[in-house]
Scaffold this motif. Structure first.
Motif, PDB file in Angstrom:
ATOM      1  N   LEU A  63       0.365  -0.863  -0.506  1.00  0.00           N
ATOM      2  CA  LEU A  63      -0.086   0.118   0.064  1.00  0.00           C
ATOM      3  C   LEU A  63       0.937   0.996   0.327  1.00  0.00           C
ATOM      4  N   SER A  64       2.395   1.284   0.829  1.00  0.00           N
ATOM      5  CA  SER A  64       2.937   2.274   0.698  1.00  0.00           C
ATOM      6  C   SER A  64       3.621   2.835  -0.203  1.00  0.00           C
ATOM      7  N   TYR A  65       4.115   1.217  -1.329  1.00  0.00           N
ATOM      8  CA  TYR A  65       5.164   1.983  -2.379  1.00  0.00           C
ATOM      9  C   TYR A  65       4.746   1.255  -3.788  1.00  0.00           C
ATOM     10  N   PHE A  66       3.185   0.771  -3.928  1.00  0.00           N
ATOM     11  CA  PHE A  66       3.037   0.578  -5.092  1.00  0.00           C
ATOM     12  C   PHE A  66       3.183   1.885  -5.925  1.00  0.00           C
ATOM     13  N   PRO A  67       3.454   2.686  -5.568  1.00  0.00           N
ATOM     14  CA  PRO A  67       2.659   4.413  -6.674  1.00  0.00           C
ATOM     15  C   PRO A  67       4.472   3.891  -7.559  1.00  0.00           C
ATOM     16  N   LEU A  68       5.623   3.776  -6.569  1.00  0.00           N
ATOM     17  CA  LEU A  68       6.432   3.502  -7.184  1.00  0.00           C
ATOM     18  C   LEU A  68       6.643   2.863  -8.434  1.00  0.00           C
ATOM     19  N   VAL A  69       5.840   2.131  -8.725  1.00  0.00           N
ATOM     20  CA  VAL A  69       6.168   1.146 -10.022  1.00  0.00           C
ATOM     21  C   VAL A  69       4.812   1.789 -10.812  1.00  0.00           C
ATOM     22  N   TYR A  70       3.751   2.444 -10.273  1.00  0.00           N
ATOM     23  CA  TYR A  70       2.496   3.045 -11.343  1.00  0.00           C
ATOM     24  C   TYR A  70       3.027   3.862 -12.054  1.00  0.00           C
ATOM     25  N   ILE A  71       4.104   5.325 -11.265  1.00  0.00           N
ATOM     26  CA  ILE A  71       4.133   6.673 -11.863  1.00  0.00           C
ATOM     27  C   ILE A  71       4.755   6.198 -13.563  1.00  0.00           C
ATOM     28  N   PRO A  72       6.414   6.162 -13.562  1.00  0.00           N
ATOM     29  CA  PRO A  72       6.730   5.750 -13.869  1.00  0.00           C
ATOM     30  C   PRO A  72       6.515   4.676 -15.247  1.00  0.00           C
ATOM     31  N   THR A  73       5.604   3.828 -15.415  1.00  0.00           N
ATOM     32  CA  THR A  73       4.811   2.932 -15.619  1.00  0.00           C
ATOM     33  C   THR A  73       3.736   4.069 -16.478  1.00  0.00           C
ATOM     34  N   ALA A  74       2.996   4.753 -16.469  1.00  0.00           N
ATOM     35  CA  ALA A  74       1.787   5.621 -16.258  1.00  0.00           C
ATOM     36  C   ALA A  74       2.583   6.657 -17.520  1.00  0.00           C
ATOM     37  N   ALA A  75       3.312   6.974 -16.986  1.00  0.00           N
ATOM     38  CA  ALA A  75       4.744   7.764 -17.619  1.00  0.00           C
ATOM     39  C   ALA A  75       4.976   7.086 -19.446  1.00  0.00           C
ATOM     40  N   THR A  76       5.562   5.740 -19.403  1.00  0.00           N
ATOM     41  CA  THR A  76       6.171   5.373 -20.152  1.00  0.00           C
ATOM     42  C   THR A  76       4.778   5.338 -21.174  1.00  0.00           C
ATOM     43  N   LEU A  77       3.748   4.588 -20.371  1.00  0.00           N
ATOM     44  CA  LEU A  77       1.984   4.270 -21.362  1.00  0.00           C
ATOM     45  C   LEU A  77       1.587   5.233 -22.364  1.00  0.00           C
ATOM     46  N   ARG A  78       2.191   6.531 -21.512  1.00  0.00           N
ATOM     47  CA  ARG A  78       1.748   7.426 -22.435  1.00  0.00           C
ATOM     48  C   ARG A  78       2.616   7.781 -23.506  1.00  0.00           C
ATOM     49  N   ARG A  79       4.056   7.753 -22.813  1.00  0.00           N
ATOM     50  CA  ARG A  79       4.710   8.330 -24.675  1.00  0.00           C
ATOM     51  C   ARG A  79       4.982   7.328 -25.432  1.00  0.00           C
ATOM     52  N   LEU A  80       4.163   5.515 -25.664  1.00  0.00           N
ATOM     53  CA  LEU A  80       4.329   4.660 -26.488  1.00  0.00           C
ATOM     54  C   LEU A  80       3.797   5.587 -27.187  1.00  0.00           C
ATOM     55  N   ASP A  81       4.157   4.783 -28.387  1.00  0.00           N
ATOM     56  CA  ASP A  81       4.099   5.439 -29.750  1.00  0.00           C
ATOM     57  C   ASP A  81       2.461   3.656 -30.118  1.00  0.00           C
ATOM     58  N   PRO A  82       1.344   3.993 -30.300  1.00  0.00           N
ATOM     59  CA  PRO A  82       0.776   3.401 -30.563  1.00  0.00           C
ATOM     60  C   PRO A  82       1.013   2.619 -31.694  1.00  0.00           C
ATOM     61  N   ALA A  83       1.248   3.400 -32.522  1.00  0.00           N
ATOM     62  CA  ALA A  83       1.295   2.290 -34.128  1.00  0.00           C
ATOM     63  C   ALA A  83       1.980   0.701 -34.205  1.00  0.00           C
ATOM     64  N   VAL A  84       2.921   0.525 -33.244  1.00  0.00           N
ATOM     65  CA  VAL A  84       3.508  -0.937 -32.606  1.00  0.00           C
ATOM     66  C   VAL A  84       2.315  -1.641 -32.535  1.00  0.00           C
ATOM     67  N   GLU A  85       1.913  -1.376 -31.885  1.00  0.00           N
ATOM     68  CA  GLU A  85       0.716  -2.097 -30.977  1.00  0.00           C
ATOM     69  C   GLU A  85      -0.612  -2.697 -32.617  1.00  0.00           C
ATOM     70  N   GLU A  86      -0.662  -1.245 -32.605  1.00  0.00           N
ATOM     71  CA  GLU A  86      -1.321  -0.894 -34.198  1.00  0.00           C
ATOM     72  C   GLU A  86      -1.191  -2.137 -35.251  1.00  0.00           C
ATOM     73  N   SER A  87      -0.296  -2.553 -35.719  1.00  0.00           N
ATOM     74  CA  SER A  87       0.439  -3.192 -36.702  1.00  0.00           C
ATOM     75  C   SER A  87       0.232  -4.457 -36.325  1.00  0.00           C
ATOM     76  N   ALA A  88       0.692  -5.048 -34.362  1.00  0.00           N
ATOM     77  CA  ALA A  88       0.789  -6.712 -33.919  1.00  0.00           C
ATOM     78  C   ALA A  88      -0.695  -6.681 -34.830  1.00  0.00           C
ATOM     79  N   ARG A  89      -1.758  -5.747 -34.354  1.00  0.00           N
ATOM     80  CA  ARG A  89      -3.335  -6.419 -34.027  1.00  0.00           C
ATOM     81  C   ARG A  89      -3.131  -6.571 -35.684  1.00  0.00           C
TER      82      ARG A  89
END
Length: 504
Positions: A122-148
């Protein structure tokens, strides 16, 4: 490279090696016979088992919770995503020992490994959430769309395309969680769960930095270094930067449907209620029970002033010490700059109690006039939190083109004046952000402050710890409340800065 800056940077990095050097020297002085007798005993095996199990169980849970929360917020149309995005960072405003205090007062039977895992998650999960959310925001969606487009299913796209691109964020977050678990003291004392840090503190109190405490600290250092090596291996050498410009847009959020939206909302609600709701309600409850009697104005005001003094002084000193290293790493890249930058992580990766033990020993033996002074406390804060300032300052200085300084100097302005008039204003926002993060760490720091603070010092964390140790939960509530209030703005700075790093 200006010689004064190089000398200043080397001195700062050399100081960062003091805790590690102290442990090595103390281990050699102890001798193999005494060291082996202290290390190879049932108590150490018990502590090692508890600590390792805590890391092995908590870190995967934090990763799953953090990645799931980030994916729901950034990649789905879950109702209230923008509000949840901020609330999910809020647990960092609640010190882990305050979280533990709140849960113990709500569930007195809480304890053992399961209690430690609950509080730590409960105290430390944001240490994973914050950088993961920031990375998801800047990923190129075209890579995932190509896979689909090639017929890959949603789950396969997530695990085969998205997760590999999150490796840096997940590995970095997991390392931070692991290091916090090794360093945490107050949270585990409340639930009577013994780890190396709690045992070291007990040994220090009973034998004043005896051989047993030093040997336990040595094992703790080895665990920290092991975690650093594992993180480097997991991170690997793969490239994560795209070659082309990519798609200048965000991925289209997925529709969850009312059933999965309800599950997502339930997940968020339970998570925030457990990590933020329980501490806040518990603190407010004890404030109501204690009434106006617990608000001893003189004591509370003194603790607040001392905490602000330590926080501001520590933040300023840490940022000033970080500047030479940042300047060299940006303006003069090479092996020397990489060594300087990497050296600053030595002390910050060690628990506060190990740093404090090293500084206590050094100040008593070689710098006795500094023993039990504010100078040693600020030095400990600088060693522990230097990378927090360094990372932000580096980002700010990198955005200040060297050409502007050269243009100013060509007009007859001295190099020093050009720095203060041109570069420093451009780096000021990042400097303020780094100082804010250092301030947040100092407000919530406990073990180093307890060991090093001069006689008569009573910060908010020390006052809270003193009263809660005496089972005076109502008397501890005002200090917990003020720490949360002080930490909330700094936590928001951390969240907003992560979005800026993502280019948003």
């Amino acid at each position: 490279m200006p010689l004064p800056l190089a000398v200043a940077a080397v001195i700062v990095v050399a100081a960062s090696f003091i805790p590690l050097g102290y442990i090595i020297a103390a281990s050699i002085d102890t001798g193999w016979d005494t060291a082996s007798a202290l290390l190879f005993r049932p108590r150490v095996r018990e502590l090692l088992t508890n600590t390792v199990m805590l890391v092995l169980v908590t870190v995967p849970i934090c990763v799953v919770v953090g990645v799931t929360a980030a994916w729901l917020v950034e990649r789905t149309r879950v109702p209230g995503a923008k509000v949840w995005a901020v609330l999910l960072a809020a647990p960092l405003a609640v010190p882990a020992f305050v979280n533990s205090y709140s849960w113990v007062t709500a569930v007195p039977s809480l304890g053992g490994l399961h209690g430690g895992v609950l509080i730590a998650t409960l105290s430390y999960f944001p240490l994973v959430y914050i950088p993961t959310a920031a990375t998801l925001r800047r990923l190129d969606p075209a890579v995932e769309e190509s896979a689909r487009a090639l017929g890959v299913g949603p789950w396969a796209v997530f695990f085969r395309v998205v997760v590999p691109q999150l490796r840096l964020a997940i590995a970095g977050g997991a390392l931070l969680v692991s290091l916090h678990l090794l360093a945490e003291y107050g949270a585990f004392v409340f639930i009577r769960f013994d780890t190396f840090t709690t045992a070291i503190f007990e040994q220090y109190q009973s034998t004043f930095n005896g051989a047993a405490a030093t040997m336990l600290a040595g094992v703790l250092v080895l665990l920290c270094l092991t975690l650093l090596v594992i993180e480097a291996v997991v991170r690997g050498s793969a490239r994560y930067a795209r070659i082309g410009s990519g798609a200048a847009r965000r991925a289209v959020p997925a529709e969850l449907g009312w059933r999965y939206s309800l599950i997502g909302l339930l997940f968020f609600g339970v998570l925030i209620a457990a990590s933020v709701g329980v501490p806040v309600v518990s603190v407010l409850r004890w404030l109501v029970i204690g009434g106006s009697a617990v608000w001893k104005v003189d004591t509370v005001a003194s603790a607040l002033v001392q905490t602000l003094g330590f926080g501001i002084a520590g933040a300023v000193v840490t940022c000033v010490l970080a500047f030479p290293i940042v300047w060299i790493s940006i303006r003069h890249r090479g092996r020397f700059s990489r060594f300087l930058e990497g050296g600053t992580y030595i002390s910050s990766s060690l628990p506060g109690i190990v740093v404090a033990l090293a500084l206590v020993t050094v100040s008593i033996r070689y710098l006795h006039p500094l023993y039990q002074t504010v100078t040693v406390v600020i030095a400990a804060y600088a060693l522990l939190f230097l990378p927090r300032a360094l990372i932000n300052l580096r980002a700010g200085l990198a955005q200040a083109p060297v050409g502007l300084e050269e243009a100013a100097q060509s007009l007859g302005v001295s190099p020093l004046s050009a720095f203060f008039r041109v570069t420093l204003p451009l780096a000021a926002p990042a400097t303020a952000a780094g100082g804010a993060l250092v301030f947040l760490g100092i407000v919530n720091e406990l073990t180093a402050t307890l060991l090093l603070a001069p006689t008569g010092t009573r910060t908010l964390s020390m006052q809270f710890w003193s009263r809660s140790s005496e089972i005076d939960y109502a008397g501890a509530a005002p200090y917990a409340f003020i720490m949360i209030v002080l930490s909330l703005p700094m936590t928001y700075v951390l969240f907003s800065q992560s979005k800026k790093v993502a280019g948003l």
